[in-house]
Design a protein around this motif. Structure first.
Motif, short mmCIF file in Angstrom:
data_model
loop_
_atom_site.label_atom_id
_atom_site.label_comp_id
_atom_site.label_asym_id
_atom_site.label_seq_id
_atom_site.Cartn_x
_atom_site.Cartn_y
_atom_site.Cartn_z
N SER A 20 -21.09 -14.86 21.74
CA SER A 20 -20.08 -14.01 21.13
C SER A 20 -20.65 -12.63 20.80
O SER A 20 -19.98 -11.60 20.99
CB SER A 20 -19.54 -14.66 19.86
OG SER A 20 -18.90 -15.89 20.16
N ILE A 21 -21.87 -12.60 20.30
CA ILE A 21 -22.50 -11.30 20.01
C ILE A 21 -22.63 -10.48 21.29
O ILE A 21 -22.34 -9.27 21.32
CB ILE A 21 -23.87 -11.52 19.35
CG1 ILE A 21 -23.69 -12.04 17.91
CG2 ILE A 21 -24.69 -10.23 19.32
CD1 ILE A 21 -24.98 -12.41 17.22
N GLN A 46 -19.15 -9.23 22.32
CA GLN A 46 -18.68 -8.14 21.46
C GLN A 46 -19.44 -6.84 21.74
O GLN A 46 -18.87 -5.75 21.74
CB GLN A 46 -18.84 -8.53 19.99
CG GLN A 46 -17.96 -9.69 19.54
CD GLN A 46 -16.49 -9.35 19.60
OE1 GLN A 46 -16.09 -8.19 19.41
NE2 GLN A 46 -15.66 -10.35 19.87
N ALA A 47 -20.74 -6.96 21.99
CA ALA A 47 -21.53 -5.76 22.29
C ALA A 47 -21.08 -5.13 23.60
O ALA A 47 -20.96 -3.89 23.71
CB ALA A 47 -23.01 -6.13 22.35
N GLU A 48 -20.83 -5.97 24.62
CA GLU A 48 -20.37 -5.43 25.91
C GLU A 48 -19.01 -4.76 25.78
O GLU A 48 -18.78 -3.68 26.34
CB GLU A 48 -20.32 -6.55 26.94
CG GLU A 48 -21.70 -7.07 27.35
CD GLU A 48 -21.61 -8.25 28.28
OE1 GLU A 48 -20.48 -8.81 28.41
OE2 GLU A 48 -22.64 -8.64 28.87
N LEU A 49 -18.09 -5.39 25.02
CA LEU A 49 -16.77 -4.78 24.83
C LEU A 49 -16.89 -3.47 24.05
O LEU A 49 -16.16 -2.51 24.31
CB LEU A 49 -15.86 -5.76 24.11
CG LEU A 49 -15.43 -6.99 24.90
CD1 LEU A 49 -14.62 -7.95 24.03
CD2 LEU A 49 -14.61 -6.58 26.13
N GLY A 50 -17.78 -3.46 23.05
CA GLY A 50 -17.96 -2.23 22.28
C GLY A 50 -18.50 -1.09 23.12
O GLY A 50 -18.15 0.08 22.91
N ILE A 56 -19.88 -8.38 15.23
CA ILE A 56 -21.28 -8.70 15.53
C ILE A 56 -22.05 -9.00 14.25
O ILE A 56 -22.86 -9.94 14.18
CB ILE A 56 -21.93 -7.55 16.32
CG1 ILE A 56 -21.34 -7.47 17.73
CG2 ILE A 56 -23.45 -7.73 16.38
CD1 ILE A 56 -21.84 -6.28 18.53
N ALA A 57 -21.80 -8.21 13.21
CA ALA A 57 -22.46 -8.45 11.93
C ALA A 57 -22.08 -9.82 11.36
O ALA A 57 -22.93 -10.54 10.82
CB ALA A 57 -22.12 -7.34 10.95
N GLU A 58 -20.80 -10.18 11.47
CA GLU A 58 -20.36 -11.50 10.98
C GLU A 58 -21.04 -12.62 11.76
O GLU A 58 -21.48 -13.63 11.17
CB GLU A 58 -18.84 -11.60 11.11
CG GLU A 58 -18.07 -10.65 10.19
CD GLU A 58 -16.58 -10.71 10.45
OE1 GLU A 58 -16.17 -11.44 11.39
OE2 GLU A 58 -15.82 -10.01 9.74
N LEU A 59 -21.12 -12.47 13.07
CA LEU A 59 -21.77 -13.50 13.88
C LEU A 59 -23.25 -13.60 13.55
O LEU A 59 -23.83 -14.70 13.52
CB LEU A 59 -21.57 -13.20 15.37
CG LEU A 59 -20.13 -13.33 15.89
CD1 LEU A 59 -20.04 -12.80 17.32
CD2 LEU A 59 -19.67 -14.77 15.83
N ALA A 60 -23.89 -12.44 13.32
CA ALA A 60 -25.31 -12.47 12.96
C ALA A 60 -25.52 -13.16 11.61
O ALA A 60 -26.48 -13.91 11.43
CB ALA A 60 -25.85 -11.04 12.92
N GLN A 61 -24.61 -12.92 10.67
CA GLN A 61 -24.71 -13.61 9.38
C GLN A 61 -24.52 -15.11 9.56
O GLN A 61 -25.21 -15.92 8.91
CB GLN A 61 -23.67 -13.05 8.42
CG GLN A 61 -23.94 -11.61 7.98
CD GLN A 61 -22.82 -11.05 7.13
OE1 GLN A 61 -21.79 -11.70 6.92
NE2 GLN A 61 -23.00 -9.82 6.64
#
Length: 436
Positions: free
Chosen positions: A215-216, A219-223, A239-244
């Motif tokens: 998912s990270i 999201q990074a590719e879409l961003g 991305i921050a939520e997934l990292a948390q």
């Protein structure tokens, strides 16, 4: 892998125990040979004593090599005065010059080299046991007496022993093989179970980490593809939520690994801990409009345990109770009976289906529908709680009815009064009604 290891362990056990068994059988046979020969030698000695001492001879009751007899008068051999009923093959009396004087049985001519003692020989195709003893009177050697008897009784007994060993040794080695296979299985079973749990744990952890990592990356590719600043901010927030979420999972895994390493030399005041947790979770219950009920003694109840680990175990139970209760109450109580401290977490939430109860303490296990990925975390909370409680020599039990609620009960050994000096406890109950 474990089957091969089990075979190797079985082979080594069979080799070791079988060798011991075979060596023991060989030693037993050697001992039996010596015993049978000694018994036959004793029989020869008694018959020689009868022949020589029947007219007043004195002899030693336990002869040693060479066997000697002290006589006062000599009996006559070959005459009618000799009456011995035995299995003797021959008896011969030689003088000091090794000339045959008297005898019965087959003759072999004069003997030129006579050595006192016992020997085994073959005479006319028959195996014999022969005894030769010097005859002395008043310190003067008068000659030698030579007796011989057949080895048939000894050989018969030894044949039976060889038959038993020839059958018993293979059967014994076979039984040792079966026992070695069973023992190897018992030894390997805990290792195999631990390895299987490790494999399952690694697979589950990899699966749980794979989803947020994917998912990270997505999201990074879409961003990177979008030109809208607002869209990029949204992607970065996700991305921050997934990292948390990944951080929480990693922390849970580390806690799961280290929760059973409690040193065992710390004390925990559970009364103070429960009060602290009540202040922490009361606002969460207030946010959902739930009754919050607390029951605890006025006096401190102490246990041997690490406060932070026990806090984590009870926190996991309270988090689930607040998460899966939409109406009703959440209750936290502390008491003691029969040398045990009892911590109870009760809720009137959605409950747990009966089919899922045996698995709720399994790692990464989620109850269908009730514990979705959105609300149920990673399925490690109850596993961590149980491992912490078991590390403190306690038990964690659950009673639950679907759509009626659940009750989790922790039992821990109460610290002896000599160490904790507990005071008589009187229950104190408080209840809070909150609105959302």
């Amino acid at each position: 892998m474990f089957t091969r290891s089990r075979k190797h362990l079985t082979q080594w056990l069979m080799l070791t125990m079988g060798s011991v068994f075979v060596v023991f059988g060989g030693l037993l046979y050697v001992v039996e040979v010596d015993r049978e020969l000694h018994k036959l030698d004793q029989q020869l000695y008694r018959e020689a004593e009868l022949m020589i001492s029947s007219s007043g001879a004195d002899s030693s009751p336990n002869p040693t090599y060479p066997v000697q007899f002290e006589v006062k008068t000599l009996p006559l051999l070959g005459g009618k005065t000799l009456s011995i009923t035995s299995d003797l093959v021959y008896a011969r009396w030689y003088d000091t010059n090794n000339h045959l004087l008297m005898f019965f049985g087959p003759l072999s001519g004069d003997r030129r080299d006579i050595q006192p003692g016992y020997t085994t020989l073959v005479h006319e195709g028959q195996r014999l046991r022969q005894m030769t003893v010097p005859i002395e009177s008043e310190g003067q050697t008068l000659g030698h007496l030579e007796l011989a008897t057949a080895l048939v009784p000894v050989e018969t007994a030894l044949n039976q022993i060889r038959l038993v060993l020839s059958v018993g040794l293979p059967v014994g080695v076979g039984l040792i093989g079966l026992l070695s296979w069973w023992f190897a299985g018992q030894v390997m079973r805990p290792i195999q179970l631990s390895y299987q749990r490790l494999e399952q744990f690694s697979a589950d952890a990899s699966h749980e980490l794979r989803s947020p990592v994917a998912s990270i990356l997505s999201q990074a590719e879409l961003g990177l593809m979008t030109a809208s600043p607002q869209e990029q901010v949204a992607r970065l927030q996700r991305i921050a939520e997934l990292a948390q979420s990944m951080g929480r999972l990693i922390n849970s895994l580390l806690l799961l690994v280290s929760s059973d390493r409690w040193s065992g030399n710390q004390r925990c005041n559970l009364t103070a801990l429960i009060k602290d947790l009540s202040r922490e979770f009361q606002p969460q219950a207030a946010a959902k409009g739930l009754w919050w009920r607390l029951e605890l003694p006025q006096a401190a109840l102490w246990v041997n345990g690490e406060t932070e680990l026990l806090r984590q175990a009870i926190t996991n139970l309270l988090s689930n109770a607040c998460r899966y209760t939409t109406t009703g109450e959440v209750a936290l109580s502390l008491s003691h009976r029969l040398g045990q401290v009892i911590v109870t977490v009760h809720d009137s939430g959605i409950g747990i289906p009966a089919a899922d109860l045996p698995h709720v303490f399994d790692r990464f296990y989620r109850v269908d529908k009730a514990r979705s990925r959105h609300t149920g975390g990673f399925g490690l909370g109850l596993a961590i709680a149980q491992q912490i409680v078991q590390a403190h020599h306690g038990t964690l039990q659950v009673v639950s009815t679907e759509n009626q609620g659940s009750t989790f009960t922790i039992s821990l050994p109460l610290l002896p009064p000599a160490l904790a000096q507990p005071q008589p406890a009187s229950p104190q109950t408080s209840a809070y009604k909150t609105s959302s």
